[in-house]
Scaffold this motif. Structure first.
Motif, PDB file in Angstrom:
ATOM      1  N   ASP A  82      -1.202   1.512  -1.918  1.00 25.66           N
ATOM      2  CA  ASP A  82      -1.719   2.686  -1.210  1.00 25.66           C
ATOM      3  C   ASP A  82      -2.586   3.541  -2.124  1.00 25.66           C
ATOM      4  O   ASP A  82      -2.351   3.626  -3.335  1.00 25.66           O
ATOM      5  CB  ASP A  82      -0.569   3.540  -0.673  1.00 25.66           C
ATOM      6  CG  ASP A  82       0.198   2.861   0.444  1.00 25.66           C
ATOM      7  OD1 ASP A  82      -0.322   1.886   1.009  1.00 25.66           O
ATOM      8  OD2 ASP A  82       1.324   3.304   0.748  1.00 25.66           O
ATOM      9  N   ASN A  83      -3.560   4.185  -1.543  1.00 23.56           N
ATOM     10  CA  ASN A  83      -4.442   5.097  -2.270  1.00 23.56           C
ATOM     11  C   ASN A  83      -3.948   6.522  -2.060  1.00 23.56           C
ATOM     12  O   ASN A  83      -4.141   7.099  -0.989  1.00 23.56           O
ATOM     13  CB  ASN A  83      -5.881   4.956  -1.778  1.00 23.56           C
ATOM     14  CG  ASN A  83      -6.872   5.726  -2.628  1.00 23.56           C
ATOM     15  OD1 ASN A  83      -6.505   6.597  -3.417  1.00 23.56           O
ATOM     16  ND2 ASN A  83      -8.146   5.406  -2.471  1.00 23.56           N
ATOM     17  N   GLU A  84      -3.314   7.093  -3.062  1.00 29.55           N
ATOM     18  CA  GLU A  84      -2.691   8.403  -2.935  1.00 29.55           C
ATOM     19  C   GLU A  84      -3.700   9.526  -2.723  1.00 29.55           C
ATOM     20  O   GLU A  84      -3.330  10.634  -2.315  1.00 29.55           O
ATOM     21  CB  GLU A  84      -1.844   8.699  -4.169  1.00 29.55           C
ATOM     22  CG  GLU A  84      -0.660   7.746  -4.345  1.00 29.55           C
ATOM     23  CD  GLU A  84       0.139   8.043  -5.600  1.00 29.55           C
ATOM     24  OE1 GLU A  84      -0.290   8.924  -6.366  1.00 29.55           O
ATOM     25  OE2 GLU A  84       1.180   7.389  -5.805  1.00 29.55           O
ATOM     26  N   ASP A  85      -4.974   9.255  -2.980  1.00 29.27           N
ATOM     27  CA  ASP A  85      -5.996  10.296  -2.861  1.00 29.27           C
ATOM     28  C   ASP A  85      -6.682  10.333  -1.499  1.00 29.27           C
ATOM     29  O   ASP A  85      -7.448  11.256  -1.222  1.00 29.27           O
ATOM     30  CB  ASP A  85      -7.066  10.102  -3.948  1.00 29.27           C
ATOM     31  CG  ASP A  85      -6.530  10.331  -5.358  1.00 29.27           C
ATOM     32  OD1 ASP A  85      -5.430  10.892  -5.477  1.00 29.27           O
ATOM     33  OD2 ASP A  85      -7.200   9.939  -6.323  1.00 29.27           O
ATOM     34  N   THR A 114       4.690  13.924   6.406  1.00 29.60           N
ATOM     35  CA  THR A 114       3.837  13.436   5.327  1.00 29.60           C
ATOM     36  C   THR A 114       2.774  12.499   5.896  1.00 29.60           C
ATOM     37  O   THR A 114       3.086  11.562   6.623  1.00 29.60           O
ATOM     38  CB  THR A 114       4.669  12.680   4.271  1.00 29.60           C
ATOM     39  OG1 THR A 114       5.676  13.553   3.763  1.00 29.60           O
ATOM     40  CG2 THR A 114       3.787  12.211   3.130  1.00 29.60           C
ATOM     41  N   LEU A 124      -1.166   6.948   4.106  1.00 31.47           N
ATOM     42  CA  LEU A 124      -2.270   6.755   3.172  1.00 31.47           C
ATOM     43  C   LEU A 124      -3.099   5.533   3.539  1.00 31.47           C
ATOM     44  O   LEU A 124      -2.609   4.604   4.187  1.00 31.47           O
ATOM     45  CB  LEU A 124      -1.728   6.591   1.748  1.00 31.47           C
ATOM     46  CG  LEU A 124      -0.896   7.758   1.209  1.00 31.47           C
ATOM     47  CD1 LEU A 124      -0.250   7.383  -0.124  1.00 31.47           C
ATOM     48  CD2 LEU A 124      -1.750   9.015   1.065  1.00 31.47           C
ATOM     49  N   LYS A 138      -9.338   3.923  -6.612  1.00 34.68           N
ATOM     50  CA  LYS A 138      -9.205   5.161  -5.835  1.00 34.68           C
ATOM     51  C   LYS A 138     -10.514   5.574  -5.186  1.00 34.68           C
ATOM     52  O   LYS A 138     -10.520   6.206  -4.133  1.00 34.68           O
ATOM     53  CB  LYS A 138      -8.688   6.282  -6.738  1.00 34.68           C
ATOM     54  CG  LYS A 138      -7.252   6.075  -7.209  1.00 34.68           C
ATOM     55  CD  LYS A 138      -6.737   7.283  -7.972  1.00 34.68           C
ATOM     56  CE  LYS A 138      -5.266   7.113  -8.338  1.00 34.68           C
ATOM     57  NZ  LYS A 138      -4.726   8.306  -9.039  1.00 34.68           N
TER      58      LYS A 138
END
Length: 449
Positions: A12-15, A285, A288, A382
């Motif tokens: 997953d890309n947290e940004d 939440t 992502l 990212k």
């Protein structure tokens, strides 16, 4: 290029929240509409015809306006407002307690196809709900102008529709430049283009969409797609009292007019935007997107023939299209931009790179694959690397600067005027909050006793 670990959260890309994957698709449909089949393109990129105006003007939403396409709008005197569709009159199978016939679907004809400015925005359920969100956003702006709670744009007095349209488009353009792009490309590259100007995208006449953008760099979103989504409280891979099944890609394709089934959508398939964009203090939440790298969700390698696409392996289709267009290699583009190319050793890293090297594609690499590999190697998966970032930054800034009606060309000092969490800016979160109804299936008024 198939992601063998598509459910692993390490990918997953947290940004980048999941919603930006489909905002990117929505933007693509706003600026491009190429109907040329691969077999007709051959090696001549001039054979491409873009039937969408190459401007961030939301013509995918507005069409040609209420004068030319009145069926998109309500009857006079409310013809400044979009027609909003209703969900299915039959309760959904996931949670039948959600009331049927709620106004949270696209307007549809008798055969289920969406009556909207661009039918491609009904090819999967998330982009369809996003299109609907922009329709509802426009309608809220119209209502605000009528009530005096929204200030009209400065300048000559125009019709209610045109005032609302300009406000919506300028706030959308701000989101593209300052919310979407800054998440998926290198921010320093974007700032450099904005401050020092463009070096490569230099139209001599009208703006256009370069094939390096449309057939390679802007296909970054295919890497961001998830195999399944935490869509709402009913259709999710997370445990909960209302959980039915995960919102898989296959289901999201099914509940669309272009699939020929599943529409109008059942009410329990109304999206929960809190699970796609980051909202503060709501107890949910956001999901992502997947990392920007050469790996794609397995379903994209085996999209079935269901009316949306005629059974296609998306990575192979992208690579074939790039070859048919005669796209330069990633290394050639990097050298032309005076950016140090990835080395053959960089390309050959990982299981995908080993296959590329086996076919000597680590020496001169297909541009689309190179862009994704560069994101992995130089963008830490990212954001895009220097070549991909430069292409996107130059084209998006160029499209805005070449459009005399955009905020960047006509009023570069303009700041968003609609309510936002931070005055002077505007994000997708602000747009959705302004429109309201972030999670309709959790609203008591939409539930049966």
């Amino acid at each position: 290029m198939k992601d063998a670990n598509s459910a692993d959260p390490k990918g997953d890309n947290e940004d980048v929240p999941a919603g930006f994957t489909y905002l990117g698709q929505f933007i693509d449909h706003d600026i491009t509409f190429d109907t040329t089949p691969i077999q007709e393109v051959l090696v001549d990129p001039l054979a491409l015809h873009n039937f969408r105006t190459p401007a961030l003007d939301l013509d995918c939403l507005y069409g040609r306006g209420p004068g030319d396409q009145p069926f998109l709008y309500q009857l006079p005197p409310n013809d400044a407002l979009f027609v909003i569709g209703r969900t299915n009159a039959t309760p959904g199978g996931g949670d039948p307690k959600v009331k049927p016939s709620l106004d949270f679907d696209l307007p549809r004809g008798p055969q289920g196809q969406a009556i909207i400015g661009d039918p491609r925005n009904d090819e999967n359920l998330i982009v369809a709900q996003l299109h609907l969100a922009f329709m509802r956003f426009h309608n809220k702006v119209v209502e605000g102008l009528q009530k005096g709670t929204v200030a009209p744009p400065s300048g000559l007095r125009r019709s209610l529709f045109e005032e609302a349209r300009q406000l919506v488009i300028w706030h959308y353009q701000w989101i593209v430049l300052n919310d979407f792009l800054k998440r998926v490309i290198d921010k320093d590259v974007l700032e450099n283009v904005l401050e020092k100007g463009r070096s490569f995208y230099l139209p001599q006449g009208d703006a256009f969409i370069p094939v390096e953008f449309s057939a390679a760099a802007y296909r970054l979103g295919h890497s961001m797609v998830r195999e399944a989504y935490d869509y709402n409280e009913v259709f999710t891979f997370k445990d909960g009292p209302r959980k039915a099944v995960p919102a898989s890609l296959r289901l999201l394709f099914r509940f669309s007019g272009r699939s020929g089934t599943g529409v109008p959508i059942p009410s329990d398939w109304i999206i929960d935007w809190r699970r796609f964009f980051q909202f503060q203090n709501d107890g949910v939440t956001a999901g992502l997107s997947r990392k920007l790298d050469p790996f794609l969700a397995p379903t994209l390698s085996e999209i079935p023939d269901h009316g949306v696409l005629p059974g296609v392996n998306l990575p192979i289709a992208n690579l074939r299209r790039g070859r048919s267009l005669g796209l330069p290699s990633g290394q050639n583009v990097a050298r032309r931009m005076r950016i140090k190319p990835l080395s053959p050793e960089d390309i050959a890293k990982g299981p995908d790179g080993q296959v590329a090297a086996k076919h000597n594609l680590h020496l001169e690499t297909p541009l689309w694959y190179y862009i994704l590999k560069e994101a992995e190697q130089r963008g830490n998966s990212k954001n895009l690397g220097p070549v991909g970032s430069r292409i996107l930054a130059e084209v998006f800034v160029g499209l805005l600067e070449c459009d005399a009606s955009s905020f960047l060309a006509s009023n570069p000092q303009w700041k968003p005027t609609l309510p936002s969490s931070k005055p002077g800016t505007f994000t997708m979160t602000d747009l959705l909050r302004f429109s309201g109804d972030l999670s309709p299936i959790n609203d008591a008024k939409n539930l049966l006793p």
